[in-house]
Design a protein around this motif. Sequence first.
Motif, short mmCIF file in Angstrom:
data_model
loop_
_atom_site.label_atom_id
_atom_site.label_comp_id
_atom_site.label_asym_id
_atom_site.label_seq_id
_atom_site.Cartn_x
_atom_site.Cartn_y
_atom_site.Cartn_z
N VAL A 61 0.86 -1.19 0.00
CA VAL A 61 0.00 0.00 0.00
C VAL A 61 0.89 1.23 0.00
N THR A 62 0.66 2.14 -0.95
CA THR A 62 1.37 3.42 -0.94
C THR A 62 0.37 4.55 -1.14
N ILE A 63 0.67 5.70 -0.56
CA ILE A 63 -0.20 6.88 -0.65
C ILE A 63 0.64 8.04 -1.16
N ARG A 64 0.20 8.66 -2.26
CA ARG A 64 0.92 9.76 -2.89
C ARG A 64 0.04 10.99 -2.88
N SER A 65 0.61 12.11 -2.44
CA SER A 65 -0.20 13.32 -2.36
C SER A 65 0.68 14.55 -2.43
N GLU A 66 0.01 15.68 -2.60
CA GLU A 66 0.68 16.98 -2.57
C GLU A 66 0.27 17.68 -1.29
N GLY A 67 1.21 18.38 -0.69
CA GLY A 67 0.89 19.09 0.55
C GLY A 67 1.23 18.32 1.80
N SER A 68 1.73 17.10 1.65
CA SER A 68 2.25 16.30 2.77
C SER A 68 1.25 16.13 3.92
N PRO A 69 0.08 15.53 3.68
CA PRO A 69 -0.82 15.25 4.81
C PRO A 69 -0.18 14.25 5.75
N GLU A 70 -0.54 14.32 7.01
CA GLU A 70 0.08 13.47 8.02
C GLU A 70 -0.36 12.02 7.84
N VAL A 71 0.59 11.16 7.48
CA VAL A 71 0.34 9.73 7.33
C VAL A 71 1.47 8.98 8.01
N ASP A 72 1.14 8.17 8.99
CA ASP A 72 2.14 7.38 9.71
C ASP A 72 2.32 6.05 9.00
N PHE A 73 3.55 5.73 8.60
CA PHE A 73 3.76 4.49 7.86
C PHE A 73 3.41 3.26 8.70
N ARG A 74 3.42 3.40 10.02
CA ARG A 74 3.04 2.26 10.87
C ARG A 74 1.55 1.95 10.74
N ASP A 75 0.74 2.98 10.50
CA ASP A 75 -0.68 2.75 10.24
C ASP A 75 -0.88 2.06 8.89
N ILE A 76 -0.05 2.43 7.92
CA ILE A 76 -0.12 1.78 6.61
C ILE A 76 0.24 0.30 6.75
N ILE A 77 1.24 0.00 7.56
CA ILE A 77 1.63 -1.39 7.81
C ILE A 77 0.44 -2.17 8.36
N ASP A 78 -0.29 -1.59 9.31
CA ASP A 78 -1.45 -2.28 9.89
C ASP A 78 -2.54 -2.50 8.85
N VAL A 79 -2.79 -1.50 8.01
CA VAL A 79 -3.80 -1.66 6.95
C VAL A 79 -3.43 -2.80 6.03
N ALA A 80 -2.16 -2.87 5.64
CA ALA A 80 -1.72 -3.92 4.73
C ALA A 80 -1.81 -5.30 5.38
N ARG A 81 -1.38 -5.40 6.63
CA ARG A 81 -1.42 -6.70 7.32
C ARG A 81 -2.85 -7.19 7.54
N ASP A 82 -3.74 -6.28 7.87
CA ASP A 82 -5.12 -6.66 8.16
C ASP A 82 -5.93 -6.95 6.90
N SER A 83 -5.38 -6.66 5.73
CA SER A 83 -6.12 -6.90 4.49
C SER A 83 -6.13 -8.36 4.08
N MET A 84 -5.25 -9.17 4.65
CA MET A 84 -5.17 -10.58 4.29
C MET A 84 -5.98 -11.44 5.26
N SER A 85 -5.97 -12.74 5.04
CA SER A 85 -6.78 -13.64 5.87
C SER A 85 -6.29 -13.68 7.31
N ALA A 86 -4.98 -13.58 7.51
CA ALA A 86 -4.44 -13.60 8.87
C ALA A 86 -3.04 -13.03 8.87
N ARG A 87 -2.66 -12.45 10.00
CA ARG A 87 -1.27 -12.03 10.19
C ARG A 87 -0.42 -13.26 10.48
N ILE A 88 0.87 -13.14 10.19
CA ILE A 88 1.80 -14.21 10.53
C ILE A 88 2.88 -13.66 11.44
#
Length: 312
Positions: free
Chosen positions: A202-229
């Motif tokens: 998952v990547t997010i591209r924007s102008e103006g640098s909105p606040e996005v924590d990459f650790r939240d992106i990690i959680d979104v990606a991990r939770d998108s599958m059937s289970a974490r490992i």
Amino acid sequence: MKQQLPDVQASSPDVTVGLNRVGVTGVEKLVKLDRQDQRPIVLMAEFEVFVDLPSWRKGADMSRNMEVIDETLEAAVSQTAYRVEDVCGDAAERLLEKHDYTTEAEVRMEATYVTHDHTPESDRVTQSTADIIASATASDEGTHEEIGARVVGMTVCPCSQGMSAARARETLEDLSVERDVIDEFLERVPQPGHSQRGHATVTIRSEGSPEVDFRDIIDVARDSMSARIYNLAKRPDEDHMTYESHADAKFVEDCVRAMAEGVVEQFPHLPDDAVVTMKQSNDESIHQHNAHAERVAEVGTLRAELDGERAD
């Protein structure tokens, strides 16, 4: 008197065709991300750095540019930084200033980030890893930054699971088990399906640098599958992951849709024109090929699609 060496790169090329990206890859730098009231995050990062090259110029002065790139990256990573995409953005803007013949500069970065977890049942301390992906493109029109992550998880195929459920139902009927008992059993006990290791990006591209924590992106990606490992798994943890993954079987397409839903829910402050890239690749266990799905869309488009789904 020392002879001045010719600047061949500044000459005209035999074929006058411009190039989108000219630069270097595999540049390793230590990046420190400061955090308030916490220890800084230290990353061993690998950079790719590019500028565009006009049709009238033969080369991009690789040796001299490497010195400029090294100085630029050193300056960018030595400053106080809280976000990796800002490191890339600062470096891209510095490169644009130092190259009078270029109209666009791009800096990409990848690094392995270690997260501290607890196993789901035995509650043991363990670690997991994720790849942080960041980039920035600077031009006269401004700077666009991108931040994301690539993680590994587990998926289960709903199709093979459905066939297993049909076989189980037929067997139980042959044993004269009542239909309502069969229905309850199949609801409470997920049937087997072939599983695979999944790779979510998952990547997010924007102008103006909105606040996005990459650790939240990690959680979104991990939770998108059937289970974490997890790197560490005792038998109760193995049982938990097996049950949870089969209770939430997903096609590769389902994982991408789950990422879209996760991004919209996790980052309500993103502007509608922020661009999200979502990819899922599964290492198939019963095929020699792999499965892949992806979606690139503006956040506003995803919001509209999800709102329409909820309205239905």
